[in-house]
Design a protein around this motif. Structure first.
Motif, PDB file in Angstrom:
ATOM      1  N   ALA A 144      37.869  50.056  37.275  1.00 32.84           N
ATOM      2  CA  ALA A 144      37.876  48.376  36.099  1.00 32.84           C
ATOM      3  C   ALA A 144      39.216  48.665  35.349  1.00 32.84           C
ATOM      4  CB  ALA A 144      37.104  48.612  35.689  1.00 32.84           C
ATOM      5  N   TYR A 145      40.294  49.403  34.885  1.00 35.29           N
ATOM      6  CA  TYR A 145      41.651  50.149  34.974  1.00 35.29           C
ATOM      7  C   TYR A 145      42.325  49.200  35.667  1.00 35.29           C
ATOM      8  CZ  TYR A 145      45.124  51.620  32.568  1.00 35.29           C
ATOM      9  OH  TYR A 145      46.368  52.062  31.990  1.00 35.29           O
ATOM     10  N   GLN A 146      42.945  49.549  37.387  1.00 33.45           N
ATOM     11  CA  GLN A 146      42.692  48.808  37.885  1.00 33.45           C
ATOM     12  C   GLN A 146      42.906  47.665  38.041  1.00 33.45           C
ATOM     13  OE1 GLN A 146      42.823  50.705  41.319  1.00 33.45           O
ATOM     14  NE2 GLN A 146      43.718  53.074  40.564  1.00 33.45           N
ATOM     15  N   VAL A 147      42.221  47.050  38.303  1.00 36.81           N
ATOM     16  CA  VAL A 147      42.051  45.615  37.928  1.00 36.81           C
ATOM     17  C   VAL A 147      42.245  44.767  37.123  1.00 36.81           C
ATOM     18  CG1 VAL A 147      40.338  43.923  38.341  1.00 36.81           C
ATOM     19  CG2 VAL A 147      40.345  45.327  39.949  1.00 36.81           C
ATOM     20  N   LYS A 148      42.161  45.408  36.000  1.00 40.01           N
ATOM     21  CA  LYS A 148      42.684  45.073  34.700  1.00 40.01           C
ATOM     22  C   LYS A 148      44.572  44.700  34.730  1.00 40.01           C
ATOM     23  CE  LYS A 148      42.924  45.835  29.630  1.00 40.01           C
ATOM     24  NZ  LYS A 148      41.934  47.067  28.316  1.00 40.01           N
ATOM     25  N   GLU A 149      45.129  46.483  34.801  1.00 39.99           N
ATOM     26  CA  GLU A 149      46.398  46.694  35.214  1.00 39.99           C
ATOM     27  C   GLU A 149      47.445  45.430  36.246  1.00 39.99           C
ATOM     28  OE1 GLU A 149      48.438  48.952  33.323  1.00 39.99           O
ATOM     29  OE2 GLU A 149      46.899  48.965  32.330  1.00 39.99           O
ATOM     30  N   SER A 150      46.016  44.883  36.764  1.00 42.69           N
ATOM     31  CA  SER A 150      46.886  44.444  37.854  1.00 42.69           C
ATOM     32  C   SER A 150      46.568  42.702  37.368  1.00 42.69           C
ATOM     33  CB  SER A 150      46.635  43.935  39.439  1.00 42.69           C
ATOM     34  OG  SER A 150      44.764  43.578  39.129  1.00 42.69           O
ATOM     35  N   THR A 151      46.185  42.228  36.404  1.00 45.64           N
ATOM     36  CA  THR A 151      46.115  40.392  35.703  1.00 45.64           C
ATOM     37  C   THR A 151      46.972  40.326  35.917  1.00 45.64           C
ATOM     38  OG1 THR A 151      45.912  41.716  33.639  1.00 45.64           O
ATOM     39  CG2 THR A 151      43.307  41.425  34.507  1.00 45.64           C
ATOM     40  N   GLU A 152      48.303  41.089  35.204  1.00 42.57           N
ATOM     41  CA  GLU A 152      49.159  40.275  34.947  1.00 42.57           C
ATOM     42  C   GLU A 152      50.004  39.705  36.110  1.00 42.57           C
ATOM     43  OE1 GLU A 152      52.564  42.394  32.898  1.00 42.57           O
ATOM     44  OE2 GLU A 152      51.469  42.656  31.660  1.00 42.57           O
ATOM     45  N   ALA A 153      49.733  40.487  38.069  1.00 41.01           N
ATOM     46  CA  ALA A 153      50.223  39.904  39.446  1.00 41.01           C
ATOM     47  C   ALA A 153      49.588  38.624  39.301  1.00 41.01           C
ATOM     48  CB  ALA A 153      50.246  40.592  39.973  1.00 41.01           C
TER      49      ALA A 153
ATOM     50  N   ALA B 146      33.368  32.452  39.309  1.00 45.62           N
ATOM     51  CA  ALA B 146      34.237  32.006  38.167  1.00 45.62           C
ATOM     52  C   ALA B 146      33.880  30.486  37.774  1.00 45.62           C
ATOM     53  CB  ALA B 146      35.405  31.995  38.542  1.00 45.62           C
ATOM     54  N   ASP B 147      33.374  29.888  37.206  1.00 44.20           N
ATOM     55  CA  ASP B 147      33.201  28.245  36.065  1.00 44.20           C
ATOM     56  C   ASP B 147      34.201  28.647  35.047  1.00 44.20           C
ATOM     57  OD1 ASP B 147      32.532  25.846  35.656  1.00 44.20           O
ATOM     58  OD2 ASP B 147      29.957  26.764  35.652  1.00 44.20           O
ATOM     59  N   PHE B 148      35.404  27.816  35.735  1.00 46.80           N
ATOM     60  CA  PHE B 148      36.479  27.596  34.528  1.00 46.80           C
ATOM     61  C   PHE B 148      36.432  25.850  34.641  1.00 46.80           C
ATOM     62  CE2 PHE B 148      37.231  31.404  35.484  1.00 46.80           C
ATOM     63  CZ  PHE B 148      37.539  32.339  34.533  1.00 46.80           C
ATOM     64  N   SER B 149      35.281  25.333  34.517  1.00 41.78           N
ATOM     65  CA  SER B 149      35.049  23.970  34.597  1.00 41.78           C
ATOM     66  C   SER B 149      35.829  22.734  33.699  1.00 41.78           C
ATOM     67  CB  SER B 149      33.684  23.373  34.838  1.00 41.78           C
ATOM     68  OG  SER B 149      32.668  23.867  34.400  1.00 41.78           O
TER      69      SER B 149
ATOM     70  N   ASP C 136      45.940  25.328  32.521  1.00 41.82           N
ATOM     71  CA  ASP C 136      44.797  26.224  31.526  1.00 41.82           C
ATOM     72  C   ASP C 136      44.331  28.034  32.949  1.00 41.82           C
ATOM     73  OD1 ASP C 136      46.774  25.420  29.509  1.00 41.82           O
ATOM     74  OD2 ASP C 136      44.246  24.413  29.495  1.00 41.82           O
ATOM     75  N   LEU C 137      44.466  27.556  33.843  1.00 40.99           N
ATOM     76  CA  LEU C 137      43.801  28.383  34.856  1.00 40.99           C
ATOM     77  C   LEU C 137      44.660  29.608  34.942  1.00 40.99           C
ATOM     78  CD1 LEU C 137      42.159  26.484  37.158  1.00 40.99           C
ATOM     79  CD2 LEU C 137      41.248  27.235  35.662  1.00 40.99           C
ATOM     80  N   ALA C 138      46.232  29.784  35.012  1.00 39.83           N
ATOM     81  CA  ALA C 138      46.692  30.966  35.101  1.00 39.83           C
ATOM     82  C   ALA C 138      46.220  31.546  33.748  1.00 39.83           C
ATOM     83  CB  ALA C 138      48.508  29.528  34.911  1.00 39.83           C
ATOM     84  N   LEU C 139      46.343  31.376  32.492  1.00 42.78           N
ATOM     85  CA  LEU C 139      46.433  32.464  31.360  1.00 42.78           C
ATOM     86  C   LEU C 139      44.651  32.306  30.980  1.00 42.78           C
ATOM     87  CD1 LEU C 139      48.451  30.375  29.092  1.00 42.78           C
ATOM     88  CD2 LEU C 139      48.755  32.522  29.964  1.00 42.78           C
ATOM     89  N   ALA C 140      43.893  31.790  31.596  1.00 41.36           N
ATOM     90  CA  ALA C 140      42.247  31.549  31.404  1.00 41.36           C
ATOM     91  C   ALA C 140      41.869  32.728  32.456  1.00 41.36           C
ATOM     92  CB  ALA C 140      42.156  30.690  31.318  1.00 41.36           C
ATOM     93  N   MET C 141      41.225  32.842  34.044  1.00 45.25           N
ATOM     94  CA  MET C 141      41.610  32.901  34.475  1.00 45.25           C
ATOM     95  C   MET C 141      41.759  34.787  34.037  1.00 45.25           C
ATOM     96  SD  MET C 141      40.820  32.153  38.032  1.00 45.25           S
ATOM     97  CE  MET C 141      39.944  30.993  38.736  1.00 45.25           C
ATOM     98  N   PRO C 142      43.026  35.393  34.270  1.00 43.92           N
ATOM     99  CA  PRO C 142      43.450  36.323  33.765  1.00 43.92           C
ATOM    100  C   PRO C 142      42.771  37.086  32.450  1.00 43.92           C
ATOM    101  CG  PRO C 142      45.371  35.633  35.126  1.00 43.92           C
ATOM    102  CD  PRO C 142      44.007  35.111  34.741  1.00 43.92           C
ATOM    103  N   ARG C 143      42.531  36.376  31.438  1.00 42.93           N
ATOM    104  CA  ARG C 143      42.567  36.675  30.168  1.00 42.93           C
ATOM    105  C   ARG C 143      40.979  36.982  30.583  1.00 42.93           C
ATOM    106  NH1 ARG C 143      44.111  33.007  26.620  1.00 42.93           N
ATOM    107  NH2 ARG C 143      42.167  31.410  27.543  1.00 42.93           N
ATOM    108  N   GLU C 144      40.172  36.424  30.847  1.00 45.70           N
ATOM    109  CA  GLU C 144      38.272  36.511  31.735  1.00 45.70           C
ATOM    110  C   GLU C 144      38.657  37.842  31.870  1.00 45.70           C
ATOM    111  OE1 GLU C 144      34.538  36.194  30.726  1.00 45.70           O
ATOM    112  OE2 GLU C 144      36.237  34.861  29.653  1.00 45.70           O
ATOM    113  N   VAL C 145      39.072  37.619  33.072  1.00 43.58           N
ATOM    114  CA  VAL C 145      39.376  39.344  34.311  1.00 43.58           C
ATOM    115  C   VAL C 145      39.575  40.254  33.250  1.00 43.58           C
ATOM    116  CG1 VAL C 145      40.276  40.808  36.406  1.00 43.58           C
ATOM    117  CG2 VAL C 145      39.737  37.955  36.142  1.00 43.58           C
TER     118      VAL C 145
END
Length: 190
Positions: free
Chosen positions: A67-76, A118-121, A127-136
């Motif tokens: 989970a930490y590795q996934v969190k670290e890849s949110t910028e990418a 993922a439901d970002f309807s 806004d998805l480029a910011l919303a999805m990584p923030r949610e992850v």
């Protein structure tokens, strides 16, 4: 095939670091319990509880490190989503946001181990480029903290179980009367 080897390498590294973290914690527990009572570390319940605790902690810490590795890849992920959605505009529905998330999971396969839907309807595509990584990041924080709290609970329960089965066999006492020899000779000078 590249996804398989990516997941395999990441999974092996998570398990390896999980084993290292477990070994450190188990050695600290061993020496702490040994200083409390020498009989605890010589009992059968100690070894049985230790094996079970080690297995639980390895699994728990491997998931936490993943989970930490996934969190670290949110910028990418954010950069990838910006490139994916830069030519598109409008509001997305549930199916479109899931399709974009599936593309993200294909690019970052470890993410699929933690999140599948993922439901970002209702969000704008830009806004998805910011919303999805923030949610992850938020979800990975929840996974990390819950696993760390579970690990703490496992450790506490294991320590209590070991202490219950100790039965006072090895507790330290301030004075061991069997080792004291009393001299019957008294000095006349006194």
């Amino acid at each position: 095939m590249a996804t398989f080897f990516s997941l395999l390498g990441t999974g092996i590294s998570c398990i390896f670091y999980g084993i290292i973290a477990t070994a450190v914690i188990m050695s600290v527990l061993f020496f702490s319990l040994k200083s409390l009572s020498k009989g605890i570390v010589k009992s059968v319940p100690f070894y049985i509880t230790g094996v079970i605790l080690a297995f639980l902690l390895i699994c728990n810490f491997s998931i936490t490190i993943g989970a930490y590795q996934v969190k670290e890849s949110t910028e990418a992920m954010e950069l990838s989503l910006r490139q994916l959605t830069e030519q598109v505009s409008g509001v997305v529905n549930a199916n479109e946001s899931q399709a974009i998330f599936d593309v993200l999971v294909d690019e970052f396969p470890m993410l699929g181990n933690f999140l599948q839907f993922a439901d970002f309807s209702g969000n704008n595509v830009s806004d998805l480029a910011l919303a999805m990584p923030r949610e992850v990041r938020s979800e990975m924080d929840d996974v990390i903290w819950s696993n760390l709290l579970w690990a703490l609970a496992y450790i506490a329960i294991a320590c209590v179980v070991v202490m219950i089965f100790d039965r006072g066999q090895g507790r330290k006492t301030m004075v061991d009367y069997d080792d004291i020899s009393v001299s019957r000779e008294y000095s006349e000078d006194f």
